[in-house]
Write an enzyme that holds these catalytic residues in place. Structure first.
Site, PDB file in Angstrom:
ATOM      1  N   SER A  20     -18.721 -30.732 -13.648  1.00  0.00           N
ATOM      2  CA  SER A  20     -18.468 -29.790 -14.539  1.00  0.00           C
ATOM      3  C   SER A  20     -20.065 -29.154 -15.032  1.00  0.00           C
ATOM      4  O   SER A  20     -20.828 -29.850 -15.168  1.00  0.00           O
ATOM      5  CB  SER A  20     -18.070 -30.320 -15.773  1.00  0.00           C
ATOM      6  OG  SER A  20     -17.951 -29.342 -16.910  1.00  0.00           O
ATOM      7  N   LYS A  69      -4.961 -29.517 -19.582  1.00  0.00           N
ATOM      8  CA  LYS A  69      -4.760 -28.318 -20.199  1.00  0.00           C
ATOM      9  C   LYS A  69      -3.432 -28.081 -21.024  1.00  0.00           C
ATOM     10  O   LYS A  69      -3.208 -27.365 -21.862  1.00  0.00           O
ATOM     11  CB  LYS A  69      -5.161 -27.079 -19.630  1.00  0.00           C
ATOM     12  CG  LYS A  69      -6.821 -27.190 -19.552  1.00  0.00           C
ATOM     13  CD  LYS A  69      -7.121 -25.797 -18.454  1.00  0.00           C
ATOM     14  CE  LYS A  69      -8.599 -25.214 -18.488  1.00  0.00           C
ATOM     15  NZ  LYS A  69      -9.150 -23.955 -17.949  1.00  0.00           N
ATOM     16  N   GLY A 129      -2.745 -13.986  -7.954  1.00  0.00           N
ATOM     17  CA  GLY A 129      -2.281 -15.197  -8.474  1.00  0.00           C
ATOM     18  C   GLY A 129      -1.654 -15.243  -9.800  1.00  0.00           C
ATOM     19  O   GLY A 129      -1.560 -14.291 -10.402  1.00  0.00           O
ATOM     20  N   ALA A 130      -0.822 -16.435  -9.680  1.00  0.00           N
ATOM     21  CA  ALA A 130      -0.390 -16.584 -11.021  1.00  0.00           C
ATOM     22  C   ALA A 130      -0.068 -18.006 -11.541  1.00  0.00           C
ATOM     23  O   ALA A 130       0.670 -18.465 -12.224  1.00  0.00           O
ATOM     24  CB  ALA A 130       1.239 -16.168 -10.499  1.00  0.00           C
ATOM     25  N   GLY A 131      -1.290 -18.664 -11.169  1.00  0.00           N
ATOM     26  CA  GLY A 131      -1.604 -20.356 -11.772  1.00  0.00           C
ATOM     27  C   GLY A 131      -2.085 -20.243 -13.176  1.00  0.00           C
ATOM     28  O   GLY A 131      -2.139 -19.041 -13.958  1.00  0.00           O
ATOM     29  N   GLY A 132      -2.912 -20.994 -13.502  1.00  0.00           N
ATOM     30  CA  GLY A 132      -3.614 -21.168 -14.778  1.00  0.00           C
ATOM     31  C   GLY A 132      -4.310 -20.140 -15.109  1.00  0.00           C
ATOM     32  O   GLY A 132      -4.623 -19.828 -16.156  1.00  0.00           O
ATOM     33  N   ALA A 133      -5.382 -19.951 -14.183  1.00  0.00           N
ATOM     34  CA  ALA A 133      -6.298 -19.021 -14.552  1.00  0.00           C
ATOM     35  C   ALA A 133      -5.806 -17.567 -14.696  1.00  0.00           C
ATOM     36  O   ALA A 133      -6.266 -16.956 -15.510  1.00  0.00           O
ATOM     37  CB  ALA A 133      -7.316 -19.014 -13.091  1.00  0.00           C
ATOM     38  N   TYR A 223     -17.016 -18.779  -8.371  1.00  0.00           N
ATOM     39  CA  TYR A 223     -18.539 -18.660  -8.467  1.00  0.00           C
ATOM     40  C   TYR A 223     -18.945 -19.364  -7.518  1.00  0.00           C
ATOM     41  O   TYR A 223     -20.327 -19.277  -7.049  1.00  0.00           O
ATOM     42  CB  TYR A 223     -19.002 -18.986  -9.664  1.00  0.00           C
ATOM     43  CG  TYR A 223     -18.486 -20.134 -10.388  1.00  0.00           C
ATOM     44  CD1 TYR A 223     -17.580 -20.519 -10.953  1.00  0.00           C
ATOM     45  CD2 TYR A 223     -19.662 -21.377 -10.100  1.00  0.00           C
ATOM     46  CE1 TYR A 223     -16.942 -21.751 -11.455  1.00  0.00           C
ATOM     47  CE2 TYR A 223     -19.114 -22.721 -10.497  1.00  0.00           C
ATOM     48  CZ  TYR A 223     -18.080 -22.855 -11.448  1.00  0.00           C
ATOM     49  OH  TYR A 223     -17.382 -23.992 -11.505  1.00  0.00           O
ATOM     50  N   GLY A 244     -17.571 -14.996 -11.013  1.00  0.00           N
ATOM     51  CA  GLY A 244     -16.887 -15.652 -12.039  1.00  0.00           C
ATOM     52  C   GLY A 244     -17.771 -16.430 -12.912  1.00  0.00           C
ATOM     53  O   GLY A 244     -17.388 -17.068 -13.681  1.00  0.00           O
TER      54      GLY A 244
HETATM   55  P1  ATR Z   1      -5.675 -22.470 -11.251  1.00  0.00           P
HETATM   56  O1  ATR Z   1      -5.720 -23.383 -12.724  1.00  0.00           O
HETATM   57  O2  ATR Z   1      -7.166 -22.531 -10.985  1.00  0.00           O
HETATM   58  O3  ATR Z   1      -5.293 -21.087 -11.473  1.00  0.00           O
HETATM   59  P2  ATR Z   1      -3.396 -23.181 -10.052  1.00  0.00           P
HETATM   60  O4  ATR Z   1      -2.680 -23.063 -11.181  1.00  0.00           O
HETATM   61  O5  ATR Z   1      -3.152 -24.431  -9.242  1.00  0.00           O
HETATM   62  O6  ATR Z   1      -5.080 -23.361 -10.383  1.00  0.00           O
HETATM   63  O7  ATR Z   1      -3.180 -21.625  -9.341  1.00  0.00           O
HETATM   64  C1  ATR Z   1      -3.555 -21.366  -7.940  1.00  0.00           C
HETATM   65  C2  ATR Z   1      -3.381 -20.090  -7.757  1.00  0.00           C
HETATM   66  O8  ATR Z   1      -3.913 -19.969  -6.374  1.00  0.00           O
HETATM   67  C3  ATR Z   1      -1.839 -19.844  -7.531  1.00  0.00           C
HETATM   68  O9  ATR Z   1      -1.619 -18.530  -7.721  1.00  0.00           O
HETATM   69  C4  ATR Z   1      -1.682 -20.174  -5.882  1.00  0.00           C
HETATM   70  O10 ATR Z   1      -0.542 -19.463  -5.433  1.00  0.00           O
HETATM   71  P3  ATR Z   1       0.940 -20.336  -5.494  1.00  0.00           P
HETATM   72  O11 ATR Z   1       1.526 -20.052  -6.741  1.00  0.00           O
HETATM   73  O12 ATR Z   1       1.804 -19.485  -4.399  1.00  0.00           O
HETATM   74  O13 ATR Z   1       0.621 -21.774  -5.034  1.00  0.00           O
HETATM   75  C5  ATR Z   1      -2.691 -19.367  -5.361  1.00  0.00           C
HETATM   76  N1  ATR Z   1      -3.130 -20.231  -4.089  1.00  0.00           N
HETATM   77  C6  ATR Z   1      -3.775 -21.373  -3.800  1.00  0.00           C
HETATM   78  N2  ATR Z   1      -3.960 -21.650  -2.413  1.00  0.00           N
HETATM   79  C7  ATR Z   1      -3.495 -20.456  -2.006  1.00  0.00           C
HETATM   80  C8  ATR Z   1      -3.352 -19.855  -0.736  1.00  0.00           C
HETATM   81  N3  ATR Z   1      -3.704 -20.583   0.374  1.00  0.00           N
HETATM   82  N4  ATR Z   1      -2.817 -18.508  -0.690  1.00  0.00           N
HETATM   83  C9  ATR Z   1      -2.486 -17.947  -1.280  1.00  0.00           C
HETATM   84  N5  ATR Z   1      -2.505 -18.259  -2.787  1.00  0.00           N
HETATM   85  C10 ATR Z   1      -3.194 -19.562  -3.061  1.00  0.00           C
END
Ligand code: ATR
Length: 288
Positions: A20, A69, A129-133, A223, A244
């Site tokens: 970190s 988180k 993307g639709a994950g945590g970030a 980053y 980033g």
């Molecule tokens: P973070 O907290 O860093 O956002 P996360 O919640 O695991 O981590 O989310 C990762 C994001 O990257 C998601 O949007 C993921 O897409 P999925 O919801 O389909 O898993 C995306 N991601 C990770 N690897 C990927 C890949 N090889 N191709 C496309 N999207 C990817």
């Protein structure tokens, strides 16, 4: 830094925490601002016991990272509205044993744009993307009077969930879940929040930036490497690119505003932190 019996301790809890940048960010800031505090990291295995420890030792505030988180919410006495919408907390303040949670990830993103005099007002935004970030950034930028938000994600179900969650809070907003084949040249800003292109996966891009026009700003929250392939290609095409690192530093500095209940100066401290990060990188490269 002189540590004495009045030094306050702030910390990061997560697992793993060894790579970190938060200690460097906060300890540089504390030193530059002449604040008698230090910042350490704790690799946490048992969250409940760690929270009890934090409370009983009177640790004034802490950050939370992967994988806690979301889980941390169960241990909080209060959560602010933005963090609640995001569904995740990265900053906690300990007010005499009562814990209140916040999320500064998206605010760090906004601050990095403000510094460049980039306003989101009336802007058409694509978030990849639709994950945590993505949740942190998307939930925050919808408070900035944008005109449109599209979410593109590999797993459509997850993008749909995010769109529904945002719609619940912002019924009037033009927000949609979009497929890659429907992405057209109609955005003012495109933000990659996926890990595609992140070290060691440096040869890939989440999208071909040539589908966007020259005026589109391309923001990649990665980053490492700097620049990512996405930013390299976008720059070649004459687009404005942002990585980033500033967002990362600002989300940390914004945690300090919460802990210390005051707004600290940020731009010059952020630049000092960036210099320290570069120095560290050179040290590591020289030792290889
Ligand atoms: P973070 O907290 O860093 O956002 P996360 O919640 O695991 O981590 O989310 C990762 C994001 O990257 C998601 O949007 C993921 O897409 P999925 O919801 O389909 O898993 C995306 N991601 C990770 N690897 C990927 C890949 N090889 N191709 C496309 N999207 C990817």
């Amino acid at each position: 830094m002189d540590i004495d019996s009045n030094t306050d301790l702030f910390c990061l809890i997560g697992n793993p925490v060894s790579r970190s940048l938060s200690p460097l960010i906060h300890n540089t800031s504390f030193k530059c601002n002449d604040i008698n505090s230090i910042y350490l990291t704790f690799n946490v295995i048992d969250l409940k016991k760690s929270i009890n420890g934090i409370k009983s030792l009177g640790i004034k505030g802490f950050n939370v990272t992967i994988p806690y988180k979301e889980k941390i919410i169960d241990y909080l006495d209060e959560i602010d509205d933005l963090a609640k919408g995001i569904g995740a907390v990265n900053t906690v303040i300990n007010l005499d044993g009562k814990l209140k949670g916040f999320n500064t990830d998206g605010l760090g993103f906004i601050k990095s744009l403000e510094e460049r005099n980039i306003s989101l007002h009336n802007k058409r935004v694509l978030v990849i993307g639709a994950g945590g970030a993505s949740r942190g950034i998307s939930m925050t930028l919808v408070n900035e009077n944008i005109s449109k938000l599209d979410i593109l994600n590999r797993t459509k179900k997850r993008a749909n969930k995010l769109v529904c969650d945002i719609k619940e809070l912002h019924r009037e907003l033009d927000i949609s879940c979009i497929d890659i084949i429907d992405v057209k040249d109609k955005y003012d800003i495109v933000i990659n929040t996926t890990s595609v292109g992140m070290f060691p996966d440096t040869k890939r891009m989440p999208i071909d930036p040539s589908v966007f026009n020259k005026e589109t700003i391309i923001y990649d929250i990665i980053y490492k490497p700097s620049p990512t392939l996405l930013l390299k290609e976008s720059k070649k095409q004459g687009k404005l690119t942002i990585n980033g690192l500033d967002m990362l530093i600002y989300q940390g500095l914004l945690s300090e505003d919460i802990w210390l209940a005051k707004k600290l100066e940020k731009i010059s401290i952020k630049n000092q932190i960036k210099r320290r990060i570069m120095e560290k990188k050179r040290e590591i490269d020289n030792n290889k």
